[in-house]
Write an enzyme that holds these catalytic residues in place. Structure first.
Site, PDB file in Angstrom:
ATOM      1  N   HIS A   1       1.483   4.629  -2.737  1.00 52.43           N
ATOM      2  CA  HIS A   1       1.623   6.078  -2.594  1.00 52.43           C
ATOM      3  C   HIS A   1       2.928   6.551  -3.230  1.00 52.43           C
ATOM      4  O   HIS A   1       2.964   7.577  -3.919  1.00 52.43           O
ATOM      5  CB  HIS A   1       1.619   6.467  -1.113  1.00 52.43           C
ATOM      6  CG  HIS A   1       0.300   6.330  -0.442  1.00 52.43           C
ATOM      7  ND1 HIS A   1      -0.880   6.778  -1.002  1.00 52.43           N
ATOM      8  CD2 HIS A   1      -0.033   5.814   0.772  1.00 52.43           C
ATOM      9  CE1 HIS A   1      -1.887   6.540  -0.166  1.00 52.43           C
ATOM     10  NE2 HIS A   1      -1.396   5.949   0.911  1.00 52.43           N
TER      11      HIS A   1
ATOM     12  N   HIS B   1      -5.480   7.737  -1.829  1.00 56.05           N
ATOM     13  CA  HIS B   1      -6.478   6.789  -1.356  1.00 56.05           C
ATOM     14  C   HIS B   1      -7.698   6.824  -2.272  1.00 56.05           C
ATOM     15  O   HIS B   1      -8.124   7.892  -2.712  1.00 56.05           O
ATOM     16  CB  HIS B   1      -6.888   7.109   0.082  1.00 56.05           C
ATOM     17  CG  HIS B   1      -5.800   6.841   1.075  1.00 56.05           C
ATOM     18  ND1 HIS B   1      -5.244   7.831   1.856  1.00 56.05           N
ATOM     19  CD2 HIS B   1      -5.153   5.691   1.395  1.00 56.05           C
ATOM     20  CE1 HIS B   1      -4.299   7.296   2.624  1.00 56.05           C
ATOM     21  NE2 HIS B   1      -4.228   6.015   2.364  1.00 56.05           N
TER      22      HIS B   1
ATOM     23  N   HIS C   1       0.838  -1.208   0.000  1.00 57.78           N
ATOM     24  CA  HIS C   1       0.000   0.000   0.000  1.00 57.78           C
ATOM     25  C   HIS C   1       0.869   1.252   0.000  1.00 57.78           C
ATOM     26  O   HIS C   1       0.639   2.184  -0.778  1.00 57.78           O
ATOM     27  CB  HIS C   1      -0.909  -0.042   1.232  1.00 57.78           C
ATOM     28  CG  HIS C   1      -1.701   1.201   1.471  1.00 57.78           C
ATOM     29  ND1 HIS C   1      -3.031   1.317   1.138  1.00 57.78           N
ATOM     30  CD2 HIS C   1      -1.351   2.393   2.049  1.00 57.78           C
ATOM     31  CE1 HIS C   1      -3.474   2.523   1.486  1.00 57.78           C
ATOM     32  NE2 HIS C   1      -2.473   3.199   2.044  1.00 57.78           N
ATOM     33  N   GLU C   2       1.881   1.287   0.866  1.00 60.31           N
ATOM     34  CA  GLU C   2       2.739   2.482   0.949  1.00 60.31           C
ATOM     35  C   GLU C   2       3.519   2.696  -0.337  1.00 60.31           C
ATOM     36  O   GLU C   2       3.699   3.832  -0.792  1.00 60.31           O
ATOM     37  CB  GLU C   2       3.684   2.382   2.146  1.00 60.31           C
ATOM     38  CG  GLU C   2       2.989   2.340   3.502  1.00 60.31           C
ATOM     39  CD  GLU C   2       1.948   3.415   3.686  1.00 60.31           C
ATOM     40  OE1 GLU C   2       2.075   4.513   3.103  1.00 60.31           O
ATOM     41  OE2 GLU C   2       0.963   3.160   4.416  1.00 60.31           O
TER      42      GLU C   2
END
Length: 275
Positions: free
Chosen positions: A181, A187, A177-178
């Site tokens: 980014h 998101h 997930h990171e």
């Protein structure tokens, strides 16, 4: 099912009220990312300036030495007050050769190093992006370790060394997930068309957290809204429903998964980083 690809952002106004006085420890709550944080966090205002000059006022949260947007997007390292940029419709903020080189700070435990390696292998084998150990690249990510609860990253390639900070609680899925980014994804529930798909139940979100659910002006959504995106928040906040699908047939447990990129996540990344 689509993560928005926001317009290029940069952090402009930072720490307008930057008291660093210690606070009493408030009752802990569960955050949207599953972390445990204070019920009354230290917050500080900031201004995001979009590529077209539009400004958006946001509220960052101070945790583990960083000013964070939406729980896990690094706006600034408070030790150096170095602003992190954000997005990547401006292709200059995309990673050169679709590659994120990374290195570790010396105090990162082996268990976290192993999870990063697993996340890097998963991303590299399932998308056009490549995540691999740094050799001599001037633009790279340093993985740091914090003894708090933060799993957080900057947004897009900001130039030089930038940070992903990880705690013991950060799973391999959280690290994927990171890196989303880091590749340039916001998101999912902040995309501009989200109100066509979900209702934000503001009364179930503490006032100090409501700014983290704002639509990011200047962003874009690609494809259908993705309830299965690894970039989506969970449906609940501290046990209360916070994100309600307008389609009653949608299983709310689909939101917030941290197993891996959804098919549309992969398509988004491949759109941003074509071969």
């Amino acid at each position: 099912m689509r993560s928005r690809l926001p317009a290029a952002l940069s952090l402009s106004v930072l720490l307008a009220a930057c008291s660093t006085a210690p606070q009493d420890t408030p009752e802990a709550v569960t955050t949207p990312g599953g972390t445990v944080a204070a019920a009354a966090p230290d917050t500080r205002p900031a201004t995001l300036i979009l590529e077209d000059g539009t400004r958006q006022q946001v509220t960052g949260m101070v945790r583990d030495g960083y000013l964070l947007l939406e729980d896990d997007i690094i706006l600034a390292d408070l030790n150096s007050l170095t602003p992190q940029g954000t997005y990547v419709i401006d292709t200059r903020l995309r990673w050169t050769a679709s590659t994120i080189p990374y290195t570790f700070a010396s105090n990162v435990p082996q268990a976290i190093r192993d999870r990063v390696a697993q996340a890097a292998a998963t991303i590299s084998s399932t998308t056009n992006a490549v995540v691999k150990p740094r050799t001599t690249q001037s633009n790279y990510v340093q993985i740091t370790y914090n003894t708090g609860t933060s799993c957080a990253s900057g947004l897009g390639m900001t130039g030089g060394r930038q940070t992903i900070t990880l705690a013991d609680r950060c799973t391999t899925g959280s690290i994927i997930h990171e890196f989303g980014h880091t590749l340039g994804l916001f998101h999912e529930q902040t995309r501009p068309d989200r109100d066509q798909y979900v209702q934000i139940l503001w009364n179930n979100i503490p006032a100090d957290w409501q700014s983290q659910y704002q639509i990011r002006s200047g962003s874009k959504g690609y494809g259908a809204y993705d309830f299965d995106s690894i970039m989506h928040y969970p449906a609940t906040f501290d046990g209360k429903l916070a994100i309600k699908p307008l389609d009653a047939s949608i299983d709310i447990n689909r939101m917030g998964q941290r197993n891996g990129y959804s098919p549309t996540d992969k398509a988004n990344i491949n759109f941003m980083y074509p071969r």
